[in-house]
Write an enzyme that holds these catalytic residues in place. Structure first.
Site, PDB file in Angstrom:
ATOM      1  N   LEU A  50      26.052   2.856  75.884  1.00  0.00           N
ATOM      2  CA  LEU A  50      26.222   2.971  77.330  1.00  0.00           C
ATOM      3  C   LEU A  50      26.897   4.281  77.689  1.00  0.00           C
ATOM      4  O   LEU A  50      26.465   4.997  78.591  1.00  0.00           O
ATOM      5  CB  LEU A  50      27.055   1.799  77.855  1.00  0.00           C
ATOM      6  CG  LEU A  50      26.347   0.451  77.814  1.00  0.00           C
ATOM      7  CD1 LEU A  50      27.241  -0.616  78.429  1.00  0.00           C
ATOM      8  CD2 LEU A  50      25.025   0.507  78.556  1.00  0.00           C
ATOM      9  N   ARG A 338      41.507 -13.413  75.573  1.00  0.00           N
ATOM     10  CA  ARG A 338      41.007 -13.503  74.204  1.00  0.00           C
ATOM     11  C   ARG A 338      42.084 -13.594  73.147  1.00  0.00           C
ATOM     12  O   ARG A 338      41.993 -14.403  72.236  1.00  0.00           O
ATOM     13  CB  ARG A 338      40.154 -12.271  73.925  1.00  0.00           C
ATOM     14  CG  ARG A 338      38.922 -12.319  74.736  1.00  0.00           C
ATOM     15  CD  ARG A 338      38.079 -11.104  74.546  1.00  0.00           C
ATOM     16  NE  ARG A 338      36.843 -11.346  75.270  1.00  0.00           N
ATOM     17  CZ  ARG A 338      35.874 -10.463  75.390  1.00  0.00           C
ATOM     18  NH1 ARG A 338      36.012  -9.276  74.833  1.00  0.00           N
ATOM     19  NH2 ARG A 338      34.779 -10.755  76.047  1.00  0.00           N
ATOM     20  N   LEU A 449      31.729  -2.772  78.945  1.00  0.00           N
ATOM     21  CA  LEU A 449      30.499  -2.225  79.515  1.00  0.00           C
ATOM     22  C   LEU A 449      30.857  -1.396  80.740  1.00  0.00           C
ATOM     23  O   LEU A 449      30.335  -0.309  80.958  1.00  0.00           O
ATOM     24  CB  LEU A 449      29.549  -3.366  79.885  1.00  0.00           C
ATOM     25  CG  LEU A 449      29.138  -4.287  78.724  1.00  0.00           C
ATOM     26  CD1 LEU A 449      28.180  -5.362  79.207  1.00  0.00           C
ATOM     27  CD2 LEU A 449      28.492  -3.493  77.601  1.00  0.00           C
TER      28      LEU A 449
HETATM   29  C1  LIG Z   1      28.445  -8.926  70.134  1.00  0.00           C
HETATM   30  C2  LIG Z   1      29.153  -8.158  71.200  1.00  0.00           C
HETATM   31  C3  LIG Z   1      29.132  -8.600  72.509  1.00  0.00           C
HETATM   32  C4  LIG Z   1      29.781  -7.879  73.516  1.00  0.00           C
HETATM   33  N1  LIG Z   1      29.746  -8.352  74.800  1.00  0.00           N
HETATM   34  C5  LIG Z   1      30.349  -7.636  75.776  1.00  0.00           C
HETATM   35  C6  LIG Z   1      30.287  -8.071  77.137  1.00  0.00           C
HETATM   36  O1  LIG Z   1      29.690  -9.106  77.456  1.00  0.00           O
HETATM   37  N2  LIG Z   1      30.881  -7.319  78.081  1.00  0.00           N
HETATM   38  C7  LIG Z   1      31.541  -6.163  77.771  1.00  0.00           C
HETATM   39  O2  LIG Z   1      32.043  -5.524  78.674  1.00  0.00           O
HETATM   40  N3  LIG Z   1      31.605  -5.733  76.501  1.00  0.00           N
HETATM   41  C8  LIG Z   1      31.034  -6.438  75.494  1.00  0.00           C
HETATM   42  N4  LIG Z   1      31.110  -5.980  74.199  1.00  0.00           N
HETATM   43  C9  LIG Z   1      31.716  -4.680  73.913  1.00  0.00           C
HETATM   44  C10 LIG Z   1      30.755  -3.565  74.281  1.00  0.00           C
HETATM   45  O3  LIG Z   1      29.434  -3.942  73.963  1.00  0.00           O
HETATM   46  C11 LIG Z   1      31.040  -2.263  73.555  1.00  0.00           C
HETATM   47  O4  LIG Z   1      32.387  -1.986  73.584  1.00  0.00           O
HETATM   48  C12 LIG Z   1      30.319  -1.108  74.226  1.00  0.00           C
HETATM   49  O5  LIG Z   1      28.960  -1.413  74.384  1.00  0.00           O
HETATM   50  C13 LIG Z   1      30.484   0.169  73.456  1.00  0.00           C
HETATM   51  O6  LIG Z   1      29.659   1.168  74.034  1.00  0.00           O
HETATM   52  P1  LIG Z   1      29.743   2.658  73.551  1.00  0.00           P
HETATM   53  O7  LIG Z   1      28.742   3.399  74.349  1.00  0.00           O
HETATM   54  O8  LIG Z   1      31.138   3.127  73.585  1.00  0.00           O
HETATM   55  O9  LIG Z   1      29.331   2.642  72.010  1.00  0.00           O
HETATM   56  P2  LIG Z   1      28.073   2.010  71.226  1.00  0.00           P
HETATM   57  O10 LIG Z   1      27.158   1.253  72.082  1.00  0.00           O
HETATM   58  O11 LIG Z   1      28.644   1.353  70.024  1.00  0.00           O
HETATM   59  O12 LIG Z   1      27.244   3.268  70.784  1.00  0.00           O
HETATM   60  C14 LIG Z   1      27.638   4.107  69.754  1.00  0.00           C
HETATM   61  C15 LIG Z   1      26.598   5.166  69.598  1.00  0.00           C
HETATM   62  O13 LIG Z   1      27.100   6.154  68.743  1.00  0.00           O
HETATM   63  C16 LIG Z   1      26.187   6.444  67.730  1.00  0.00           C
HETATM   64  N5  LIG Z   1      26.958   6.838  66.556  1.00  0.00           N
HETATM   65  C17 LIG Z   1      28.040   6.254  66.011  1.00  0.00           C
HETATM   66  N6  LIG Z   1      28.472   6.960  64.968  1.00  0.00           N
HETATM   67  C18 LIG Z   1      27.657   8.011  64.843  1.00  0.00           C
HETATM   68  C19 LIG Z   1      27.591   9.095  63.949  1.00  0.00           C
HETATM   69  N7  LIG Z   1      28.480   9.266  62.975  1.00  0.00           N
HETATM   70  N8  LIG Z   1      26.579   9.996  64.112  1.00  0.00           N
HETATM   71  C20 LIG Z   1      25.662   9.858  65.116  1.00  0.00           C
HETATM   72  N9  LIG Z   1      25.706   8.857  65.998  1.00  0.00           N
HETATM   73  C21 LIG Z   1      26.681   7.947  65.854  1.00  0.00           C
HETATM   74  C22 LIG Z   1      25.371   5.215  67.549  1.00  0.00           C
HETATM   75  O14 LIG Z   1      24.117   5.558  67.030  1.00  0.00           O
HETATM   76  C23 LIG Z   1      25.289   4.707  68.992  1.00  0.00           C
HETATM   77  O15 LIG Z   1      24.210   5.346  69.636  1.00  0.00           O
HETATM   78  C24 LIG Z   1      30.473  -6.701  73.189  1.00  0.00           C
HETATM   79  C25 LIG Z   1      30.503  -6.268  71.865  1.00  0.00           C
HETATM   80  C26 LIG Z   1      29.888  -7.001  70.875  1.00  0.00           C
HETATM   81  C27 LIG Z   1      30.043  -6.585  69.454  1.00  0.00           C
END
Ligand SMILES: Cc1cc2nc3c(=O)[nH]c(=O)nc-3n(C[C@H](O)[C@H](O)[C@H](O)COP(=O)(O)OP(=O)(O)OC[C@H]3O[C@@H](n4cnc5c(N)ncnc54)[C@H](O)[C@@H]3O)c2cc1C
Ligand code: SF4
Ligand code: FES
Lengths: 645, 264
Positions: A50, A338, A449
């Site tokens: 996201l 939680r 999110l």
């Molecule tokens: C099962 C589950 C359910 C959840 N439900 C909810 C919910 O209902 N509501 C809510 O608010 N939150 C929820 N969360 C938490 C939330 O989903 C995450 O905190 C959030 O989506 C993280 O988004 P982000 O963009 O920071 O990272 P991520 O979506 O984890 O994206 C990380 C990105 O970085 C890339 N990446 C990582 N390391 C590297 C690297 N070394 N080199 C290149 N690329 C890399 C990956 O490819 C990916 O594209 C949930 C989490 C889980 C596990």
């Protein structure tokens, strides 16, 4: 170990003025770059979740040249896709008294007064724009019959402010952000690199100028340079091996940045989610979350008497059931936050009243809701979760209560950032779960999110210019010696991993590390336990580097090699996690130290000594990090014992 | 918990070189394990014997990211209805079973290694119109467009697609119609998607053809293989939308030209 304060490098850059006006003022005062010049600046976005997709798409729309990277085969598969329950926003569509201020207040309190107020307020402010943006993209949020957006309630709040798309909210929000990203890829504004993993950060003369990556298909290691780098690489929950995170989630990007000078803040704030499917055997590769939204309609209980634990739950009469959350926290009941719900489950199981294999489980019972609302309504609300439960356990939650147990789920800690989302390392920005800033010691449901999209769509597009104006575009090129050295270092490390040729698989090390960290730095921590972990981790790390086996070669697809690199970083990071947990002599949010509790078992914060962000600096030796402190001050929300009774 | 003794026949392939089936014995597999956990166990044993572990895509292991992609006993994602490979559990198999494990096969999904294929074609189809062109920050208030619950629910049914490609792998023509129809259908159903309806439909269908996916001849194997139970009704809707868009495109192109001649 503890060094003097480096307040100069920890300027959080919080704008002046009243809390509710800071963001508006900051937007007004932030630098602008004219459209013609924007095209000259290039931005690297690591991550397509996201935070990453939203940032890459928005910055490209503004005219910046963007490169975006992810390790999955498609940007759409980032871990955000797995979020189930929903996203918060202070829309007050339910007319139940919600407001920006209330969302702000709930988040600061929910975080046990360990978050930075100004960031949280901004988050609450932009929450309303996020929903508008996603709706306009075609995200199919749940609707009421009248055509308006529907809401549900989530833990830690007494209002209904959570927007959702069945049980697939993260998927739908990510597909929305991915569609925006695709639009920009098609237009030529974003170059997308999937199956590409960042191995290191490139810093030239103290400024972040690029990354070293490995192509996961060809194995080729090379560099990309830009005028700023955004890490949107998610959380480090997989340090515990078993977690609800996707298998590829890792700490590599943030840890490598830490080793290059970025401070790592509050690593000990890890969230254990109360509603996950319990562990069933030692072959288990991950744990599955059952969305917290289930607690809206499910009641949590264990038998009152230990001897009833083996019985069929249907044969245990009401009078012999302990609905412990309702009993202990009457005003929040099954919707207690939680950390509190997780600890309560652990207590019940420690008390010998857990159910299922190994006695590590509690019931989440839908019988009453099915009676009241009908099976169809419950199926409509949670059908896909019930199906998932049945596939994994072979049991139907319509017929028999679910068994659940807490599991590692989210990490509040992350790289330290200022109000502009910039690390202490100039030019390095950190967004989403990868940074530390908004959730304090505990994150409320449906707020991750919100934060990822807030950072990506609305914060960074304003704040990135404040850094870029200080830089001459395109100053560092691929032939820069620092760039070449960084590539050579990464190649060397890869070679080293391949050349150990020991006897143990990467996974066996990861499992051992994970168990150790879960045991000593999981739901309940003690000074001695943490010391044990701190003593054992370096030895395990050494064994890893002497005895790991990584088959295959570096110049082709090699999944064992990918895992090896990630586990090597977890091996270093785990120690910092435990050091931080040991340093923090208090209990707050997800960090529970057994030494610091009230007689009734509730967490005991120590505001006098620990109302600060612990921002750890790499000293050249993982066992001796330096501590820097950002003091937390609370202007709007009064520090209070966090009670949900 | 029972233990299963299984005989595996696993597809092994290095990039564009020819592949082959390898016989692998998999004794003592816990029936509570998931299919991918069975693969983990097998890989651990291969590594212990100094052999190359089997490469396969996976990430969430919760049936939502769409990464996992194995054809099991000839069926993409295996025998269980509405279930991805990662959500399939070993209790669905019996001791003594022989299990054939192959990648998702299709001309447009070249094999990267073993069971891992390149589904980049799906991303390129999405780039050809799978979006609403709205800039960040320019969106109207979320509740300003009322959308009936039935419309939102229908859009969500289509949006549930995880982009795995099982539909393509199950189709004797290797057609991507189910995927494309779900993606086009979601946005074409919603009011937000109307302004770009034609452009989207034409763009995505033409890209699908350019990627070399086959034609749909209404076999409906795709619906049976789809882990998210995407309905073939979306294909009917896409055919309709495409017919309308194609006609308007021809007429519109003529009009545009005519207008162009007399324009300022
Ligand atoms: C099962 C589950 C359910 C959840 N439900 C909810 C919910 O209902 N509501 C809510 O608010 N939150 C929820 N969360 C938490 C939330 O989903 C995450 O905190 C959030 O989506 C993280 O988004 P982000 O963009 O920071 O990272 P991520 O979506 O984890 O994206 C990380 C990105 O970085 C890339 N990446 C990582 N390391 C590297 C690297 N070394 N080199 C290149 N690329 C890399 C990956 O490819 C990916 O594209 C949930 C989490 C889980 C596990
Ligand atoms: S339509 Fe079904 S089978 Fe095809 S990609 Fe989508 S989810 Fe997979
Ligand atoms: S691994 Fe994500 S859907 Fe199977």
């Amino acid at each position: 170990m503890v060094q003097p304060l480096l307040t100069m490098s920890l300027d959080s850059k919080i704008p002046s003025g009243p809390m509710a006006e800071k963001w508006t003022r900051h937007k007004r005062d932030s630098k602008l770059i004219n459209p013609k010049n924007k095209r000259k600046y290039s931005v690297i976005v690591v991550g397509s979740g996201l935070a990453g997709s939203a940032a890459a798409a928005s910055l490209s729309e503004m005219g910046y040249k963007v490169k975006c990277f992810c390790f999955q085969d498609s940007a759409r598969r980032a871990h955000s896709i797995a979020a189930q329950g929903g996203i918060n926003a202070a829309k007050n569509y339910q007319n139940d008294g919600d407001s920006v201020h209330r969302l702000f207040y709930d988040t600061v309190k929910g975080g046990d007064f360990r978050a930075r107020e100004a960031n949280v307020h901004r988050l609450a402010e932009v929450s309303v724009n996020i929903i508008d943006q996603c709706v306009a993209q075609g995200v199919p949020f749940a609707r009421e019959y009248g055509g308006g957006l529907a809401n549900r309630s989530f833990g830690g709040a007494q209002v209904s402010r959570t927007f959702y798309a069945r049980g697939q909210t993260g998927q739908q929000l990510l597909l929305g952000a991915y569609s925006a990203l695709n639009k920009e890829i098609a237009r030529g504004g974003v170059e997308m690199y999937s199956r590409t993993e960042m191995l290191d950060l490139i810093v030239v003369n103290g400024q972040t100028k690029g990354i070293v990556v490995r192509n996961l298909v060809t194995g080729k290691i090379d560099a990309h340079v830009a005028d700023t780098v955004l890490l949107c690489t998610g959380g480090y929950g997989n340090v515990f091996f078993l977690s609800t995170n996707a298998m590829g989630c890792n700490v590599t990007a943030t840890w490598r940045a830490h080793r290059k000078g970025a401070f790592f803040a509050n690593p000990c704030y890890t969230q254990i989610h109360p509603t996950c499917i319990p562990v069933s055997g030692d072959y288990q590769s991950k744990l599955t979350l059952m969305s917290e939204s289930l607690r809206n309609d499910g009641r949590v209980w264990v038998p009152k008497k230990a001897e009833d634990c083996g019985k069929n739950p249907a044969d245990i009469p009401e009078a012999d059931r302990d609905y412990y959350l309702e009993r202990k926290y009457p005003s929040f009941g099954n919707l207690a936050p939680r950390d509190i719900s997780s600890r309560a489950a652990k207590e019940a199981c420690d008390d010998g009243r857990g159910v299922g294999p190994g006695g590590r489980g509690v019931y989440l019972d839908f019988a009453e809701s099915i009676r009241d609302f009908g099976r169809n309504t419950i199926a409509e609300r949670y059908g896909n979760l019930f199906d998932m439960y049945e596939r994994i356990t072979g049991e139907s939650a319509y017929e028999r209560p679910m068994r659940i147990y807490p599991a590692v789920h989210y990490t509040m800690g992350g790289l330290w950032v200022d109000y502009n989302l910039m690390s202490n390392l100039p030019g390095l920005h950190v967004l989403g779960e990868a940074n530390f800033s908004d959730h304090g010691a505990n994150r409320l449901g449906a707020s991750a999110l919100m934060q990822g999209l807030a950072d990506g769509y609305f914060v960074i597009p304003t704040t990135v210019a404040n850094y870029l104006v200080t830089q001459k575009p395109g100053e560092v090129t691929l032939d820069n010696p620092e760039v070449k050295k960084a590539v050579a270092d990464a190649e060397e490390r890869t070679k080293k991993l391949l050349s150990v040729k020991g006897k143990r698989s990467v996974d066996s090390f990861h499992r051992e590390l994970g168990l150790l960290v879960w045991d000593k730095c999981g739901m309940a921590r003690t000074r001695e336990g943490l010391q044990e972990a701190i003593d054992r981790i370096p030895a395990l790390r050494e064994e890893f580097w002497n005895n790991v086996t990584v088959p295959g070669s570096g110049d082709a697809a090699n999944q064992e090699l990918e895992k090896a690199g990630r586990v090597a970083d977890f091996m270093e990071f785990a120690e910092l996690l435990c050091i931080d947990a040991q340093n923090r002599e208090e209990s707050c949010g997800g960090h529970f130290r057994e030494e610091h509790q009230y007689p009734d078992g509730e967490a005991k914060r120590n505001d006098q000594d620990f109302s600060y962000v612990a921002a750890w600096e790499y000293s050249g030796n993982c066992s001796q990090p330096k501590l820097n402190k950002e003091p937390l001050t609370f202007e709007e929300v009064h520090l209070a014992v966090r009670s949900y009774k | 918990m029972a233990l299963l003794n299984l005989h595996l026949k696993v597809w092994r392939q290095n990039g564009s070189q020819p592949g082959h089936f390898q016989d692998i014995e998999a004794p003592e597999i816990p029936d509570h394990a998931s299919f991918l956990e069975m693969m983990d166990i097998v890989n651990e044993r291969l590594i212990a014997n100094g052999q190359d572990p089997i490469a396969f895509d996976h990430d969430c292991r919760e049936g939502i990211c769409g990464a996992c992609s194995m054809t099991i006993n000839g069926m993409p994602h295996g025998p269980e209805r509405a279930t991805t490979t990662c959500q399939l559990h070993m209790r669905k198999f019996r001791t003594g079973d022989t299990i054939w494990i192959e990648p998702f096969r299709a001309r447009s999904f070249p094999v990267v290694k073993d069971l891992m294929v390149d589904r980049g074609a799906f991303d390129r189809i999405m780039q050809a119109g799978g979006f609403v062109s709205i800039r960040t920050g320019s969106a109207p208030e979320g509740n300003s467009i009322p959308i009936g619950k039935d419309v939102a629910d229908a859009a969500m049914d289509a949006a549930a697609c995880i982009g795995c490609g099982a539909c393509v792998a199950s189709c004797k023509n290797a057609s991507a119609m189910l995927f494309v129809s779900a993606k086009v259908g979601q946005l074409n159903t919603l009011p937000q998607g109307q302004p770009e309806r034609q452009r989207r439909t034409l763009g995505m269908v033409r890209q699908m053809d350019a990627e070399g996916f086959g034609n749909c001849t209404n076999q409906y194997e795709c619906e049976a293989a789809c882990p998210k139970e995407i309905s073939v009704r979306w294909i009917t809707k896409l055919n309709r939308d495409y017919a309308v868009a194609a006609v308007k495109d021809i007429v519109g192109a003529g009009r545009q030209q005519a207008g162009g001649e007399g324009g300022d």
